[in-house]
Design an enzyme around this catalytic site. Sequence first.
Site, PDB file in Angstrom:
ATOM      1  N   LEU A  18       0.654  -1.235  -0.071  1.00  0.00           N
ATOM      2  CA  LEU A  18      -0.091   0.070   0.111  1.00  0.00           C
ATOM      3  C   LEU A  18       1.145   1.417  -0.215  1.00  0.00           C
ATOM      4  CD1 LEU A  18      -2.772  -0.946   2.606  1.00  0.00           C
ATOM      5  CD2 LEU A  18      -2.846  -1.057   0.229  1.00  0.00           C
ATOM      6  N   GLY A  19       2.124   1.208   0.763  1.00  0.00           N
ATOM      7  CA  GLY A  19       2.715   2.555   0.720  1.00  0.00           C
ATOM      8  C   GLY A  19       3.936   2.483   1.611  1.00  0.00           C
ATOM      9  N   PHE A  23      11.141   4.012   7.351  1.00  0.00           N
ATOM     10  CA  PHE A  23      11.514   2.740   7.534  1.00  0.00           C
ATOM     11  C   PHE A  23      10.649   1.682   7.934  1.00  0.00           C
ATOM     12  CE2 PHE A  23      11.313   3.916  11.887  1.00  0.00           C
ATOM     13  CZ  PHE A  23      11.739   5.270  12.103  1.00  0.00           C
ATOM     14  N   LYS A  25       6.790  -0.346   5.754  1.00  0.00           N
ATOM     15  CA  LYS A  25       6.128  -0.590   4.646  1.00  0.00           C
ATOM     16  C   LYS A  25       4.686  -0.982   5.147  1.00  0.00           C
ATOM     17  CE  LYS A  25      10.027  -1.647   1.747  1.00  0.00           C
ATOM     18  NZ  LYS A  25      10.531  -2.578   0.861  1.00  0.00           N
ATOM     19  N   VAL A  26       3.825  -0.595   4.206  1.00  0.00           N
ATOM     20  CA  VAL A  26       2.351  -1.057   4.867  1.00  0.00           C
ATOM     21  C   VAL A  26       1.566  -1.860   3.732  1.00  0.00           C
ATOM     22  CG1 VAL A  26       0.227  -0.173   5.437  1.00  0.00           C
ATOM     23  CG2 VAL A  26       2.252   1.084   6.021  1.00  0.00           C
ATOM     24  N   LYS A  41       1.424  -2.516   9.135  1.00  0.00           N
ATOM     25  CA  LYS A  41       2.520  -1.743   8.973  1.00  0.00           C
ATOM     26  C   LYS A  41       3.772  -2.642   9.470  1.00  0.00           C
ATOM     27  CE  LYS A  41       3.997   2.937  10.455  1.00  0.00           C
ATOM     28  NZ  LYS A  41       3.662   4.096  11.269  1.00  0.00           N
ATOM     29  N   ASP A 134      -0.339  16.717  14.265  1.00  0.00           N
ATOM     30  CA  ASP A 134      -0.097  16.246  12.883  1.00  0.00           C
ATOM     31  C   ASP A 134      -1.218  16.164  12.044  1.00  0.00           C
ATOM     32  OD1 ASP A 134       1.494  16.849  10.666  1.00  0.00           O
ATOM     33  OD2 ASP A 134       2.259  15.004  10.638  1.00  0.00           O
ATOM     34  N   LYS A 136      -3.952  16.658   9.291  1.00  0.00           N
ATOM     35  CA  LYS A 136      -3.851  17.242   7.851  1.00  0.00           C
ATOM     36  C   LYS A 136      -4.620  16.150   7.062  1.00  0.00           C
ATOM     37  CE  LYS A 136       0.793  15.049   7.067  1.00  0.00           C
ATOM     38  NZ  LYS A 136       2.127  15.452   6.847  1.00  0.00           N
ATOM     39  N   ASN A 139      -3.454  12.613   6.653  1.00  0.00           N
ATOM     40  CA  ASN A 139      -3.564  11.784   7.904  1.00  0.00           C
ATOM     41  C   ASN A 139      -5.236  11.416   8.105  1.00  0.00           C
ATOM     42  OD1 ASN A 139      -1.019  11.513   8.081  1.00  0.00           O
ATOM     43  ND2 ASN A 139      -0.524  12.898   9.461  1.00  0.00           N
ATOM     44  N   ASP A 152      -2.223   7.978  11.790  1.00  0.00           N
ATOM     45  CA  ASP A 152      -0.721   8.498  12.016  1.00  0.00           C
ATOM     46  C   ASP A 152      -0.503   9.315  13.311  1.00  0.00           C
ATOM     47  OD1 ASP A 152       1.725   9.201  11.995  1.00  0.00           O
ATOM     48  OD2 ASP A 152       1.681   9.696   9.712  1.00  0.00           O
ATOM     49  N   THR A 174       3.196  19.920  10.442  1.00  0.00           N
ATOM     50  CA  THR A 174       3.220  19.954   8.892  1.00  0.00           C
ATOM     51  C   THR A 174       3.534  21.681   8.726  1.00  0.00           C
ATOM     52  OG1 THR A 174       2.710  17.725   8.448  1.00  0.00           O
ATOM     53  CG2 THR A 174       2.508  19.330   6.636  1.00  0.00           C
TER      54      THR A 174
END
Length: 433
Positions: A18-19, A23, A25-26, A41, A134, A136, A139, A152, A174
């Site tokens: 997925l993304g 460090f 990966k999902v 995750k 954070d 946004k 997220n 997140d 951010t």
Amino acid sequence: MDKKAKVLMKKYKVEKFLGQGNFAKVYSATNLETNQSVAIKVICKDMVVKTGLIEQTKREITIMKLLKHPNIVQLYEVMGSKTKIYIVMEHAEGGELFQKIKKGRLGEEVARKYFQQLITAVEFCHKRGVYHRDLKPENLLLDKNGVLKVSDFGLSALAESKREDGLLHTSCGTPGYVAPEVIRCRAYDGAKADIWSCGVILFVLMAGYLPFHDLNRIRMYNKICASEYQCPRWFSCQVRKLLCGILDPNPDQRFLVSEIIENSWFQKGFNSKTKTEVEEPDLLDGDEGFDDCDKTENQETITATSLTAFHILSRSSSFKLDAKREVQFTSTQSATSIMSKLKDISRKLNLKVKNEGASMQLVKSMDGKKRTLSIEAEIFEFAPSFHLVEMKKSGGDSFEFRKMVEEDIRPALKDVVWAWEGECTNNSSGICV
């Protein structure tokens, strides 16, 4: 993850990538016992140790356990191997809310629906003593039914993170969504900083762009601190008034969550009498998956100073640097890599080096004379994969400082520099530093 490893821990069938983060990966996966779709995750344990982010990762897990709410991504379980940490979460199949905005601004009714869900989730977080820090559109995720899910919590803080004054002190977030008091590096109320971010999100949902957008980040910070923005013509009077109360640069006058919920525009279609079923959390720590971390071989790494770019840029009221005495650049390299590069340059330029942690002093005798040129360099972290490096003259001639930076140091740093202060990057964000 190994492509051959189709089943994880004999329980989850891994299906699609997925993304990827710094460090981690999902992947999407299916629970073989319940047939439930999940997101996993996968965190590289070695990288977490090397970057000194063990406690931050544990805190994120602890916070997710506290937050069992329909509008917050749920944590199902945490597992670990010798090299990996697996965080199994709710799979929000609808993707990021940000992707919807990229296609164009949302209508008022749709924006209100998402904003109501966001505020409901934020209110729940604050009642649990959690401050996201954070918020946004990137997220905010959507499930297959279009229900908003806050995700997140990597930069989140718990109530116990407050100091004696009852406020938070670590600047993070951010650019574009962060509150004025955070930019100014003042002690701040985490709840009120979150509320500001929610106001920015509402504006973005309805306008399709940021209220304080500027290609020059320093000018953007000045606009944020002055709450200098203009609503598009299609914003109703009710929305304008609500935003005025949320985007108040004075946190003491800014709307509280309760005032937002009571607002007449917010109340449209909002059934405050509906009780969402919220489970009581398991009050456990976030140690699962970290059993072998303390046994990892110690390696010499550099941990950047725990300050943000906001702190550096706000040293003067005008947010301006003295070009004769200091320069700054940003880098996506690790603090260890940046420091290693600076040492390598110093050796080639025959500079004497005094190094301590994430800061160093470079000294050069000029033309055999007693006078010397002294340069101080310090690395600041404001995201795990994003650093700001400040280099300033602490002694010697300003002309010699600029000459060395421009002719020797700057060209040699091209492999680690993302952008120099005042220059725009060529990436899609159009960010200037």
